[in-house]
Motif scaffolding. Structure first.
Motif, PDB file in Angstrom:
ATOM      1  N   GLY A  69      -1.999  16.581  17.512  1.00  0.00           N
ATOM      2  CA  GLY A  69      -1.875  17.597  16.469  1.00  0.00           C
ATOM      3  C   GLY A  69      -0.877  17.230  15.391  1.00  0.00           C
ATOM      4  N   SER A  70       0.284  16.720  15.800  1.00  0.00           N
ATOM      5  CA  SER A  70       1.313  16.377  14.810  1.00  0.00           C
ATOM      6  C   SER A  70       0.899  15.171  13.976  1.00  0.00           C
ATOM      7  N   MET A  71       0.249  14.197  14.597  1.00  0.00           N
ATOM      8  CA  MET A  71      -0.195  13.014  13.849  1.00  0.00           C
ATOM      9  C   MET A  71      -1.319  13.381  12.880  1.00  0.00           C
ATOM     10  N   ALA A  72      -2.256  14.212  13.320  1.00  0.00           N
ATOM     11  CA  ALA A  72      -3.348  14.640  12.436  1.00  0.00           C
ATOM     12  C   ALA A  72      -2.794  15.451  11.262  1.00  0.00           C
ATOM     13  N   ALA A  73      -1.861  16.344  11.548  1.00  0.00           N
ATOM     14  CA  ALA A  73      -1.247  17.141  10.482  1.00  0.00           C
ATOM     15  C   ALA A  73      -0.483  16.242   9.513  1.00  0.00           C
ATOM     16  N   SER A  74       0.170  15.204  10.028  1.00  0.00           N
ATOM     17  CA  SER A  74       0.895  14.264   9.175  1.00  0.00           C
ATOM     18  C   SER A  74      -0.053  13.503   8.258  1.00  0.00           C
ATOM     19  N   VAL A  75      -1.196  13.082   8.802  1.00  0.00           N
ATOM     20  CA  VAL A  75      -2.197  12.379   7.986  1.00  0.00           C
ATOM     21  C   VAL A  75      -2.690  13.292   6.864  1.00  0.00           C
ATOM     22  N   LEU A  76      -3.044  14.523   7.217  1.00  0.00           N
ATOM     23  CA  LEU A  76      -3.551  15.462   6.210  1.00  0.00           C
ATOM     24  C   LEU A  76      -2.496  15.777   5.146  1.00  0.00           C
ATOM     25  N   SER A  92       0.527   7.728  -7.777  1.00  0.00           N
ATOM     26  CA  SER A  92       0.335   7.274  -9.157  1.00  0.00           C
ATOM     27  C   SER A  92       1.497   7.664 -10.066  1.00  0.00           C
ATOM     28  N   GLN A  93       2.358   8.557  -9.619  1.00  0.00           N
ATOM     29  CA  GLN A  93       3.458   9.053 -10.439  1.00  0.00           C
ATOM     30  C   GLN A  93       4.787   8.352 -10.158  1.00  0.00           C
ATOM     31  N   VAL A  94       4.793   7.434  -9.193  1.00  0.00           N
ATOM     32  CA  VAL A  94       6.019   6.724  -8.820  1.00  0.00           C
ATOM     33  C   VAL A  94       5.833   5.247  -9.154  1.00  0.00           C
ATOM     34  N   SER A  95       6.791   4.680  -9.873  1.00  0.00           N
ATOM     35  CA  SER A  95       6.674   3.283 -10.292  1.00  0.00           C
ATOM     36  C   SER A  95       6.836   2.338  -9.102  1.00  0.00           C
ATOM     37  N   PHE A  96       6.401   1.103  -9.294  1.00  0.00           N
ATOM     38  CA  PHE A  96       6.514   0.076  -8.253  1.00  0.00           C
ATOM     39  C   PHE A  96       7.854  -0.649  -8.306  1.00  0.00           C
ATOM     40  N   GLU A  97       8.828  -0.061  -8.945  1.00  0.00           N
ATOM     41  CA  GLU A  97      10.134  -0.701  -9.081  1.00  0.00           C
ATOM     42  C   GLU A  97      11.144  -0.079  -8.134  1.00  0.00           C
ATOM     43  N   SER A  98      12.067  -0.885  -7.649  1.00  0.00           N
ATOM     44  CA  SER A  98      13.191  -0.436  -6.835  1.00  0.00           C
ATOM     45  C   SER A  98      12.732   0.445  -5.655  1.00  0.00           C
ATOM     46  N   TRP A  99      13.236   1.672  -5.565  1.00  0.00           N
ATOM     47  CA  TRP A  99      12.892   2.571  -4.465  1.00  0.00           C
ATOM     48  C   TRP A  99      11.435   3.004  -4.526  1.00  0.00           C
ATOM     49  N   GLY A 100      10.845   2.915  -5.714  1.00  0.00           N
ATOM     50  CA  GLY A 100       9.431   3.264  -5.866  1.00  0.00           C
ATOM     51  C   GLY A 100       8.529   2.343  -5.056  1.00  0.00           C
ATOM     52  N   LEU A 101       8.914   1.090  -4.941  1.00  0.00           N
ATOM     53  CA  LEU A 101       8.126   0.152  -4.134  1.00  0.00           C
ATOM     54  C   LEU A 101       8.146   0.570  -2.665  1.00  0.00           C
ATOM     55  N   LEU A 102       9.328   0.937  -2.169  1.00  0.00           N
ATOM     56  CA  LEU A 102       9.423   1.433  -0.789  1.00  0.00           C
ATOM     57  C   LEU A 102       8.597   2.708  -0.635  1.00  0.00           C
ATOM     58  N   PHE A 103       8.650   3.599  -1.615  1.00  0.00           N
ATOM     59  CA  PHE A 103       7.870   4.826  -1.582  1.00  0.00           C
ATOM     60  C   PHE A 103       6.381   4.513  -1.468  1.00  0.00           C
ATOM     61  N   GLN A 104       5.893   3.614  -2.324  1.00  0.00           N
ATOM     62  CA  GLN A 104       4.469   3.266  -2.347  1.00  0.00           C
ATOM     63  C   GLN A 104       4.019   2.656  -1.016  1.00  0.00           C
ATOM     64  N   ILE A 105       4.785   1.699  -0.525  1.00  0.00           N
ATOM     65  CA  ILE A 105       4.425   1.013   0.720  1.00  0.00           C
ATOM     66  C   ILE A 105       4.434   1.981   1.894  1.00  0.00           C
ATOM     67  N   THR A 106       5.486   2.779   2.000  1.00  0.00           N
ATOM     68  CA  THR A 106       5.583   3.687   3.142  1.00  0.00           C
ATOM     69  C   THR A 106       4.596   4.855   3.038  1.00  0.00           C
ATOM     70  N   ALA A 107       4.210   5.236   1.824  1.00  0.00           N
ATOM     71  CA  ALA A 107       3.196   6.292   1.691  1.00  0.00           C
ATOM     72  C   ALA A 107       1.889   5.845   2.344  1.00  0.00           C
ATOM     73  N   ILE A 108       1.535   4.587   2.176  1.00  0.00           N
ATOM     74  CA  ILE A 108       0.313   4.052   2.797  1.00  0.00           C
ATOM     75  C   ILE A 108       0.547   3.786   4.282  1.00  0.00           C
ATOM     76  N   LEU A 109       1.716   3.235   4.619  1.00  0.00           N
ATOM     77  CA  LEU A 109       2.019   2.955   6.035  1.00  0.00           C
ATOM     78  C   LEU A 109       2.024   4.227   6.879  1.00  0.00           C
ATOM     79  N   THR A 110       2.492   5.336   6.319  1.00  0.00           N
ATOM     80  CA  THR A 110       2.488   6.585   7.097  1.00  0.00           C
ATOM     81  C   THR A 110       1.062   6.968   7.483  1.00  0.00           C
ATOM     82  N   LEU A 111       0.123   6.773   6.585  1.00  0.00           N
ATOM     83  CA  LEU A 111      -1.273   7.098   6.889  1.00  0.00           C
ATOM     84  C   LEU A 111      -1.828   6.193   7.985  1.00  0.00           C
ATOM     85  N   ILE A 112      -1.497   4.908   7.910  1.00  0.00           N
ATOM     86  CA  ILE A 112      -1.983   3.947   8.907  1.00  0.00           C
ATOM     87  C   ILE A 112      -1.379   4.246  10.276  1.00  0.00           C
TER      88      ILE A 112
END
Length: 135
Positions: A69-76, A92-112
């Motif tokens: 339940g918690s993992m499914a809710a996290s994905v959604l 799309s609203q966060v740049s790929f620079e500095s902390w934005g790169l970590l944001f982008q990578i971890t946003a996808i990693l959380t889904l995986i």
């Protein structure tokens, strides 16, 4: 035993990835509403840890349901906030620079990672056998 081990492993990876994503949220900053913060604190952080504890006890079935339940809710939550709603939390609203790169990578990693967490939860529930009922 394997269910508890895999459940623990995915919950630890989940906590690390979400922790890094939360750090990026703080450093950019990308603020969360009070309700979002409550959801993250309870569903994304607390419930998986409770699930892990239960996986190692006689209440492993409840732990499996909580993990799923918690993992499914996290994905959604991640799909909705990072990929659907255009806000400061959308990828799309966060740049790929500095902390934005970590944001982008971890946003996808959380889904995986959370997708794997769902799979482990489903596998655990399929593996657990119902006790036979005496008529």
């Amino acid at each position: 035993m394997k269910i508890a081990q895999y459940g623990t492993a995915i919950a630890v990876i989940h906590a690390i990835v979400h922790g890094l994503h939360g750090l990026a949220h703080v450093e950019i900053p990308v603020p969360l509403s009070i309700l979002q913060s409550l959801f993250v604190g309870i569903v994304i952080y607390a419930i998986p840890m409770i699930a892990v504890v239960l996986l190692w006890t006689q209440f492993y079935r409840i732990g499996s349901w909580l993990l799923l339940g918690s993992m499914a809710a996290s994905v959604l939550f991640g799909i909705y906030n990072h990929l659907i709603v255009i806000s400061s939390d959308h990828v799309s609203q966060v740049s790929f620079e500095s902390w934005g790169l970590l944001f982008q990578i971890t946003a996808i990693l959380t889904l995986i990672v959370d997708g794997f967490g769902c799979w482990i939860g489903i596998w655990a529930l399929k593996t657990i056998q119902e006790p036979e009922k005496v008529i």
